[in-house]
Design a protein around this motif. Sequence first.
Motif, mmCIF file in Angstrom:
data_model
loop_
_atom_site.group_PDB
_atom_site.id
_atom_site.type_symbol
_atom_site.label_atom_id
_atom_site.label_comp_id
_atom_site.label_asym_id
_atom_site.label_seq_id
_atom_site.Cartn_x
_atom_site.Cartn_y
_atom_site.Cartn_z
ATOM 1 N N TYR A 38 -11.018 49.776 -22.857
ATOM 2 C CA TYR A 38 -10.429 49.988 -21.163
ATOM 3 C C TYR A 38 -11.551 50.940 -20.425
ATOM 4 O O TYR A 38 -11.815 50.434 -19.137
ATOM 5 C CB TYR A 38 -9.191 50.854 -21.474
ATOM 6 N N TRP A 39 -12.063 51.901 -20.921
ATOM 7 C CA TRP A 39 -13.218 52.849 -20.290
ATOM 8 C C TRP A 39 -14.317 52.340 -20.218
ATOM 9 O O TRP A 39 -15.168 52.603 -19.419
ATOM 10 C CB TRP A 39 -13.140 54.142 -20.786
ATOM 11 N N ARG A 40 -14.681 51.055 -20.745
ATOM 12 C CA ARG A 40 -15.773 50.254 -20.590
ATOM 13 C C ARG A 40 -15.518 49.271 -19.408
ATOM 14 O O ARG A 40 -16.520 48.943 -18.799
ATOM 15 C CB ARG A 40 -16.329 49.508 -21.925
ATOM 16 N N GLY A 95 -22.009 53.824 -23.135
ATOM 17 C CA GLY A 95 -21.903 54.914 -24.229
ATOM 18 C C GLY A 95 -21.380 56.338 -23.841
ATOM 19 O O GLY A 95 -21.112 57.230 -24.683
ATOM 20 N N LYS A 96 -21.001 56.444 -22.482
ATOM 21 C CA LYS A 96 -20.457 57.816 -22.136
ATOM 22 C C LYS A 96 -19.132 57.342 -21.909
ATOM 23 O O LYS A 96 -18.580 56.690 -20.894
ATOM 24 C CB LYS A 96 -21.272 58.304 -20.857
ATOM 25 N N TRP A 97 -18.021 58.442 -22.151
ATOM 26 C CA TRP A 97 -16.602 58.227 -21.934
ATOM 27 C C TRP A 97 -16.252 59.305 -21.121
ATOM 28 O O TRP A 97 -16.765 60.590 -21.010
ATOM 29 C CB TRP A 97 -15.920 58.416 -23.280
ATOM 30 N N VAL A 98 -15.418 59.194 -20.083
ATOM 31 C CA VAL A 98 -15.117 60.031 -19.065
ATOM 32 C C VAL A 98 -13.431 59.839 -18.961
ATOM 33 O O VAL A 98 -12.921 58.825 -19.231
ATOM 34 C CB VAL A 98 -15.727 59.810 -17.703
ATOM 35 N N THR A 99 -12.978 60.773 -18.476
ATOM 36 C CA THR A 99 -11.412 60.715 -17.950
ATOM 37 C C THR A 99 -11.171 61.705 -16.688
ATOM 38 O O THR A 99 -12.322 62.422 -16.457
ATOM 39 C CB THR A 99 -10.518 60.801 -19.077
ATOM 40 N N PHE A 100 -10.226 61.655 -16.156
ATOM 41 C CA PHE A 100 -10.072 62.320 -14.944
ATOM 42 C C PHE A 100 -8.820 63.420 -14.966
ATOM 43 O O PHE A 100 -7.897 63.089 -16.065
ATOM 44 C CB PHE A 100 -9.679 61.382 -13.637
#
Length: 243
Positions: A38-40, A95-100
């Motif tokens: 999903y985050w990709r 390769g970097k995951w983020v969220t808010f």
Amino acid sequence: MFTLLKRLALLVVGPVLFLFICIAPRFCEKRRGFRSWYWRLVPRSCGWLLWFLDIRVEISPTAVARMAADENSIFAVNHRSHLDGFALLSNVPAGKWVTFGAKKEFFSNFFVGRGFRAAGLVSIDRARGSDARRHLAEAVAAMPRRRSLILFPEGTRSGEEGLAPLKAGVVLVARETGRSIRPVVISGSDRLLPRNRKMPRPGVIRIDVLESFHCDPEAEVDSDLERLHGEMSRAYAALQAQA
């Protein structure tokens, strides 16, 4: 003519992208590896949306490389308009995951609330500052090192010429979790989508990703905030000078 066709296509594609970002987590949250794919896909969706809007994001290879190598951090991002999240996400490396962090009210919304929770967004109760900070710290402490929480430490979209004063939460959470702060500066989004405008203008948004900022646990919180604000303000002024 090509621009007109893109605008017409956006009437179809825009709602589809919005539904994917907001609604897909409701139906896929229990699937194995959901948040990974999903985050990709979210950054790609944001990039497509900006392309249809004729909005280009300028970011240096150095800035992208800093995000790619980043870990064990919290992202501190200045906030100029509703385009900021789309512009930043469209350039987050795979390769970097983020969220808010998002206002608590969103999580009680029938349409997007369950999707926000399933996607891993963090609820922020602005009415209860100490409880909100504790909840943020707990959420960040449980995240893998390569995932970073994105915070807008100005608190809301800034209407000032430069950066508004920063709220202490980003420094306090960084100190409590032992994470560094990754300052990210965005310029130009407010000219494309100012307050009270519904449709953004075509144009350029500029982003810079700074060196990691390390809090000084021996110093006053206000001292760290002043240092962070100074570094971000200088980078913002440099981006403004390129306009």
